[in-house]
Design a protein around this motif. Structure first.
Motif, PDB file in Angstrom:
ATOM      1  N   ARG A 104       0.126  -5.718  -1.897  1.00  8.87           N
ATOM      2  CA  ARG A 104       1.472  -5.168  -1.709  1.00  8.87           C
ATOM      3  C   ARG A 104       1.433  -3.644  -1.609  1.00  8.87           C
ATOM      4  O   ARG A 104       2.146  -3.049  -0.804  1.00  8.87           O
ATOM      5  CB  ARG A 104       2.363  -5.611  -2.874  1.00  8.87           C
ATOM      6  N   THR A 105       0.565  -2.997  -2.407  1.00  5.03           N
ATOM      7  CA  THR A 105       0.411  -1.538  -2.323  1.00  5.03           C
ATOM      8  C   THR A 105       0.008  -1.137  -0.914  1.00  5.03           C
ATOM      9  O   THR A 105       0.575  -0.211  -0.326  1.00  5.03           O
ATOM     10  CB  THR A 105      -0.667  -1.047  -3.309  1.00  5.03           C
ATOM     11  N   MET A 106      -0.977  -1.834  -0.373  1.00  4.72           N
ATOM     12  CA  MET A 106      -1.474  -1.486   0.956  1.00  4.72           C
ATOM     13  C   MET A 106      -0.477  -1.873   2.046  1.00  4.72           C
ATOM     14  O   MET A 106      -0.405  -1.197   3.087  1.00  4.72           O
ATOM     15  CB  MET A 106      -2.829  -2.132   1.195  1.00  4.72           C
ATOM     16  N   GLN A 107       0.301  -2.924   1.838  1.00  5.71           N
ATOM     17  CA  GLN A 107       1.360  -3.246   2.788  1.00  5.71           C
ATOM     18  C   GLN A 107       2.369  -2.103   2.858  1.00  5.71           C
ATOM     19  O   GLN A 107       2.798  -1.694   3.940  1.00  5.71           O
ATOM     20  CB  GLN A 107       2.070  -4.537   2.376  1.00  5.71           C
ATOM     21  N   TYR A 109       1.850   1.011   1.976  1.00  7.41           N
ATOM     22  CA  TYR A 109       1.223   2.211   2.559  1.00  7.41           C
ATOM     23  C   TYR A 109       1.150   2.099   4.079  1.00  7.41           C
ATOM     24  O   TYR A 109       1.425   3.058   4.798  1.00  7.41           O
ATOM     25  CB  TYR A 109      -0.175   2.407   1.974  1.00  7.41           C
ATOM     26  N   ALA A 110       0.792   0.900   4.558  1.00  9.37           N
ATOM     27  CA  ALA A 110       0.747   0.677   6.003  1.00  9.37           C
ATOM     28  C   ALA A 110       2.126   0.876   6.620  1.00  9.37           C
ATOM     29  O   ALA A 110       2.272   1.480   7.692  1.00  9.37           O
ATOM     30  CB  ALA A 110       0.239  -0.733   6.296  1.00  9.37           C
ATOM     31  N   SER A 111       3.161   0.378   5.948  1.00  8.08           N
ATOM     32  CA  SER A 111       4.526   0.564   6.440  1.00  8.08           C
ATOM     33  C   SER A 111       4.909   2.038   6.440  1.00  8.08           C
ATOM     34  O   SER A 111       5.583   2.526   7.367  1.00  8.08           O
ATOM     35  CB  SER A 111       5.495  -0.233   5.560  1.00  8.08           C
ATOM     36  N   HIS A 112       4.456   2.761   5.417  1.00  7.32           N
ATOM     37  CA  HIS A 112       4.699   4.212   5.352  1.00  7.32           C
ATOM     38  C   HIS A 112       4.057   4.926   6.550  1.00  7.32           C
ATOM     39  O   HIS A 112       4.687   5.793   7.176  1.00  7.32           O
ATOM     40  CB  HIS A 112       4.121   4.748   4.039  1.00  7.32           C
ATOM     41  N   LEU A 113       2.826   4.544   6.886  1.00 10.81           N
ATOM     42  CA  LEU A 113       2.154   5.144   8.039  1.00 10.81           C
ATOM     43  C   LEU A 113       2.871   4.786   9.343  1.00 10.81           C
ATOM     44  O   LEU A 113       3.012   5.628  10.235  1.00 10.81           O
ATOM     45  CB  LEU A 113       0.699   4.677   8.094  1.00 10.81           C
ATOM     46  N   GLU A 114       3.330   3.547   9.421  1.00 15.55           N
ATOM     47  CA  GLU A 114       4.037   3.117  10.624  1.00 15.55           C
ATOM     48  C   GLU A 114       5.330   3.926  10.816  1.00 15.55           C
ATOM     49  O   GLU A 114       5.686   4.305  11.935  1.00 15.55           O
ATOM     50  CB  GLU A 114       4.347   1.620  10.530  1.00 15.55           C
ATOM     51  N   GLN A 115       6.000   4.240   9.722  1.00 13.05           N
ATOM     52  CA  GLN A 115       7.207   5.060   9.800  1.00 13.05           C
ATOM     53  C   GLN A 115       6.891   6.470  10.281  1.00 13.05           C
ATOM     54  O   GLN A 115       7.663   7.072  11.046  1.00 13.05           O
ATOM     55  CB  GLN A 115       7.892   5.099   8.431  1.00 13.05           C
ATOM     56  N   ARG A 116       5.761   6.998   9.858  1.00 11.94           N
ATOM     57  CA  ARG A 116       5.365   8.340  10.297  1.00 11.94           C
ATOM     58  C   ARG A 116       5.036   8.347  11.788  1.00 11.94           C
ATOM     59  O   ARG A 116       5.293   9.328  12.482  1.00 11.94           O
ATOM     60  CB  ARG A 116       4.166   8.821   9.486  1.00 11.94           C
ATOM     61  N   VAL A 117       4.473   7.241  12.282  1.00 10.50           N
ATOM     62  CA  VAL A 117       4.200   7.127  13.715  1.00 10.50           C
ATOM     63  C   VAL A 117       5.515   7.080  14.491  1.00 10.50           C
ATOM     64  O   VAL A 117       5.671   7.725  15.531  1.00 10.50           O
ATOM     65  CB  VAL A 117       3.344   5.879  14.006  1.00 10.50           C
ATOM     66  N   ARG A 118       6.487   6.342  13.979  1.00 12.03           N
ATOM     67  CA  ARG A 118       7.800   6.277  14.630  1.00 12.03           C
ATOM     68  C   ARG A 118       8.467   7.652  14.662  1.00 12.03           C
ATOM     69  O   ARG A 118       9.141   8.002  15.630  1.00 12.03           O
ATOM     70  CB  ARG A 118       8.699   5.285  13.906  1.00 12.03           C
ATOM     71  N   ALA A 133     -12.493  -6.755  -7.419  1.00 13.37           N
ATOM     72  CA  ALA A 133     -13.110  -7.990  -6.947  1.00 13.37           C
ATOM     73  C   ALA A 133     -13.092  -8.086  -5.433  1.00 13.37           C
ATOM     74  O   ALA A 133     -13.979  -8.678  -4.820  1.00 13.37           O
ATOM     75  CB  ALA A 133     -12.400  -9.194  -7.558  1.00 13.37           C
ATOM     76  N   GLU A 134     -12.073  -7.504  -4.807  1.00 13.00           N
ATOM     77  CA  GLU A 134     -11.952  -7.531  -3.355  1.00 13.00           C
ATOM     78  C   GLU A 134     -11.162  -6.321  -2.892  1.00 13.00           C
ATOM     79  O   GLU A 134     -10.502  -5.647  -3.694  1.00 13.00           O
ATOM     80  CB  GLU A 134     -11.271  -8.822  -2.891  1.00 13.00           C
ATOM     81  N   ASN A 135     -11.223  -6.061  -1.602  1.00 11.30           N
ATOM     82  CA  ASN A 135     -10.562  -4.894  -1.024  1.00 11.30           C
ATOM     83  C   ASN A 135      -9.206  -5.311  -0.477  1.00 11.30           C
ATOM     84  O   ASN A 135      -9.130  -5.991   0.546  1.00 11.30           O
ATOM     85  CB  ASN A 135     -11.435  -4.313   0.100  1.00 11.30           C
ATOM     86  N   PRO A 136      -8.120  -4.891  -1.123  1.00  8.85           N
ATOM     87  CA  PRO A 136      -6.790  -5.291  -0.643  1.00  8.85           C
ATOM     88  C   PRO A 136      -6.437  -4.715   0.715  1.00  8.85           C
ATOM     89  O   PRO A 136      -5.596  -5.264   1.424  1.00  8.85           O
ATOM     90  CB  PRO A 136      -5.846  -4.768  -1.736  1.00  8.85           C
ATOM     91  N   ALA A 137      -7.091  -3.623   1.110  1.00  8.36           N
ATOM     92  CA  ALA A 137      -6.784  -3.013   2.414  1.00  8.36           C
ATOM     93  C   ALA A 137      -7.293  -3.855   3.566  1.00  8.36           C
ATOM     94  O   ALA A 137      -6.839  -3.700   4.703  1.00  8.36           O
ATOM     95  CB  ALA A 137      -7.388  -1.612   2.489  1.00  8.36           C
ATOM     96  N   GLU A 138      -8.255  -4.756   3.294  1.00  5.51           N
ATOM     97  CA  GLU A 138      -8.828  -5.576   4.356  1.00  5.51           C
ATOM     98  C   GLU A 138      -8.058  -6.873   4.582  1.00  5.51           C
ATOM     99  O   GLU A 138      -8.404  -7.636   5.483  1.00  5.51           O
ATOM    100  CB  GLU A 138     -10.292  -5.891   4.038  1.00  5.51           C
ATOM    101  N   LYS A 139      -7.041  -7.139   3.793  1.00  3.78           N
ATOM    102  CA  LYS A 139      -6.242  -8.340   3.967  1.00  3.78           C
ATOM    103  C   LYS A 139      -5.345  -8.203   5.209  1.00  3.78           C
ATOM    104  O   LYS A 139      -4.712  -7.169   5.412  1.00  3.78           O
ATOM    105  CB  LYS A 139      -5.372  -8.600   2.730  1.00  3.78           C
ATOM    106  N   GLU A 140      -5.317  -9.253   6.001  1.00  8.56           N
ATOM    107  CA  GLU A 140      -4.562  -9.203   7.258  1.00  8.56           C
ATOM    108  C   GLU A 140      -3.084  -8.947   7.033  1.00  8.56           C
ATOM    109  O   GLU A 140      -2.436  -8.278   7.828  1.00  8.56           O
ATOM    110  CB  GLU A 140      -4.757 -10.509   8.038  1.00  8.56           C
ATOM    111  N   ARG A 141      -2.534  -9.468   5.947  1.00  3.71           N
ATOM    112  CA  ARG A 141      -1.106  -9.256   5.722  1.00  3.71           C
ATOM    113  C   ARG A 141      -0.780  -7.800   5.412  1.00  3.71           C
ATOM    114  O   ARG A 141       0.372  -7.373   5.570  1.00  3.71           O
ATOM    115  CB  ARG A 141      -0.585 -10.191   4.630  1.00  3.71           C
ATOM    116  N   ALA A 142      -1.773  -7.045   4.974  1.00  3.43           N
ATOM    117  CA  ALA A 142      -1.572  -5.603   4.792  1.00  3.43           C
ATOM    118  C   ALA A 142      -1.689  -4.890   6.131  1.00  3.43           C
ATOM    119  O   ALA A 142      -0.851  -4.058   6.488  1.00  3.43           O
ATOM    120  CB  ALA A 142      -2.574  -5.043   3.798  1.00  3.43           C
ATOM    121  N   MET A 200       0.668  -2.193   9.845  1.00  3.13           N
ATOM    122  CA  MET A 200       0.235  -0.973  10.516  1.00  3.13           C
ATOM    123  C   MET A 200       0.796  -0.909  11.937  1.00  3.13           C
ATOM    124  O   MET A 200       1.096  -1.949  12.547  1.00  3.13           O
ATOM    125  CB  MET A 200      -1.294  -0.914  10.571  1.00  3.13           C
ATOM    126  N   PRO A 201       0.918   0.313  12.491  1.00  7.50           N
ATOM    127  CA  PRO A 201       1.368   0.436  13.889  1.00  7.50           C
ATOM    128  C   PRO A 201       0.314  -0.117  14.838  1.00  7.50           C
ATOM    129  O   PRO A 201      -0.862  -0.224  14.481  1.00  7.50           O
ATOM    130  CB  PRO A 201       1.533   1.944  14.067  1.00  7.50           C
TER     131      PRO A 201
END
Length: 383
Positions: free
Chosen positions: A70-73, A75-84, A120-129, A133-134
């Motif tokens: 959820r954190t990375m989701q 953050y990805a949404s935050h980056l997408e907003q900056r692209v917009r 245990a795993e990298n949350p940034a690599e999850k497809e739902r995160a 992204m833009p």
């Protein structure tokens, strides 16, 4: 949980402490001063991740254990907003390629945490995160250079002729032409990055490939990859023979000698000054060779200047190229494109050492589009 006047203290590995530890894995001398970090990659990793940690702190995410998909989701949404924002006003926001660069740095940091078993795993690599992204900006041969077969042939025919003529005329004194042929052969046929072969004054780890990194018998190079890890890359026969001729001519006294030495006089004098010898009155290159003083490696900027000169002298066809000379990275893209067309995406990905297959697919999306156009033309041609 311990508490203070400011509220509960977070438990787990604080993000700031984890980042310091991560940077020290790249630069053992790092003492907490970002301006003193040695190396472009760890310096940029620290800059981007520090901003991300500040962003996380505003959302009550303080430790590695707090970072979730959820954190990375978010953050990805935050980056997408900056692209917009940039799309609405070019003076604001960031490009899609910058957004992905930032995200990939955070993913690399979290991958480091997984390797050290903090996560245990990298949350940034999850497809739902990543889905937040833009869309990645597409690249094609119209805005980036890919060495084309006719360009590769033109430059290689030229440097090969130059080397042969120099050997016939000067014998063992034909170093520069033989070195240039070997360098161009490695660039043209291996897909390595220029930064993996040459020196970079901003990064002490990138001091140029050494003869100890080259295995001419088994056909591979050990390079410091973009990930800052040692990586093996294939060395095809088209590059082996030019390197073998260079080694025979240069006769490096030990494995730590650079494969592609520079003959830049000020750099040679610096090498002499750092040895136990006084500066010679004559040729510094001959002095270095005679006394087995290790010369400096050619730099990326020096190779770029060389490519501009050779491209002009070889009369390389550049009418449709975005640059008026063959670039170092254009060679890498050209190798990948050739493999992609003739052996598919997997072969291109392996040679270019892309960690994510999507990177390869996006780089050569123009090939897939072209092939689809041909298929569609054939389907409808009888209507």
């Amino acid at each position: 949980m311990e508490t203070t006047d400011s509220g509960p203290s977070p438990t787990g590995k604080l993000l700031e402490n984890a980042l310091d530890e991560c940077i020290r894995s790249f630069d053992g001398n790092y003492d907490g001063d970002p301006s003193e970090i040695d190396g472009n990659y760890p310096r940029n990793l620290h800059r981007v991740t520090s901003k991300w940690i500040t962003w996380c702190g505003k959302r009550e995410t303080h430790t590695l254990e707090d970072v979730s998909v959820r954190t990375m989701q978010r953050y990805a949404s935050h980056l997408e907003q900056r692209v917009r924002a940039k799309q609405a006003d070019s003076s604001k926001g960031i490009s899609a390629s910058s957004a992905w660069t930032y995200y990939n740095y955070i993913s690399a940091f979290l991958s480091w945490a997984v390797r050290w078993e903090y996560l245990a795993e990298n949350p940034a690599e999850k497809e739902r995160a990543k889905k937040e992204m833009p869309s990645r900006s597409t690249s094609n041969s119209g805005d980036q250079q890919f060495w084309q077969p006719e360009q590769r042939r033109a430059i290689m025919d030229y440097v090969d002729e130059q080397a042969r003529e120099a050997i016939d005329a000067d014998g063992m004194d034909a170093f520069e032409q033989v070195r240039n042929r070997a360098l161009l052969a490695v660039l043209a046929y291996t897909g390595v990055r220029g930064a993996e072969l040459l020196a970079d004054s901003r990064d002490s780890r990138r001091n140029g490939i050494r003869w100890g990194d080259v295995d001419l018998e088994d056909g591979y190079l050990d390079v410091l990859g973009k990930s800052q890890d040692e990586e093996e890359t294939a060395l095809p026969e088209q590059a082996v023979e030019p390197l073998r001729r260079l080694e025979t001519l240069l006769m490096p006294p030990n494995e730590d000698w650079p494969v592609f030495p520079s003959r830049h006089p000020p750099s040679l004098y610096d090498a002499i000054d750092n040895s136990e010898h006084d500066r010679p009155d004559g040729n510094p290159w001959e002095f270095v060779l005679e006394r087995d003083i290790k010369p400096p490696s050619m730099s990326k900027s020096g190779a770029r200047t060389l490519m501009k000169r050779l491209s002009k002298e070889a009369d390389v066809p550049l009418e449709d190229s975005p640059k008026d000379y063959l670039t170092l990275h254009g060679a890498r893209r050209g190798v990948g494109e050739k493999l992609y067309r003739e052996h598919g995406a997997a072969a291109s990905q392996r040679t270019l050492r892309h960690a994510d297959p999507q990177t390869t697919s996006e780089m050569y999306s123009h090939i897939e589009a072209s092939e689809l156009a041909e298929d569609n033309t054939e389907v409808f041609e009888n209507e």
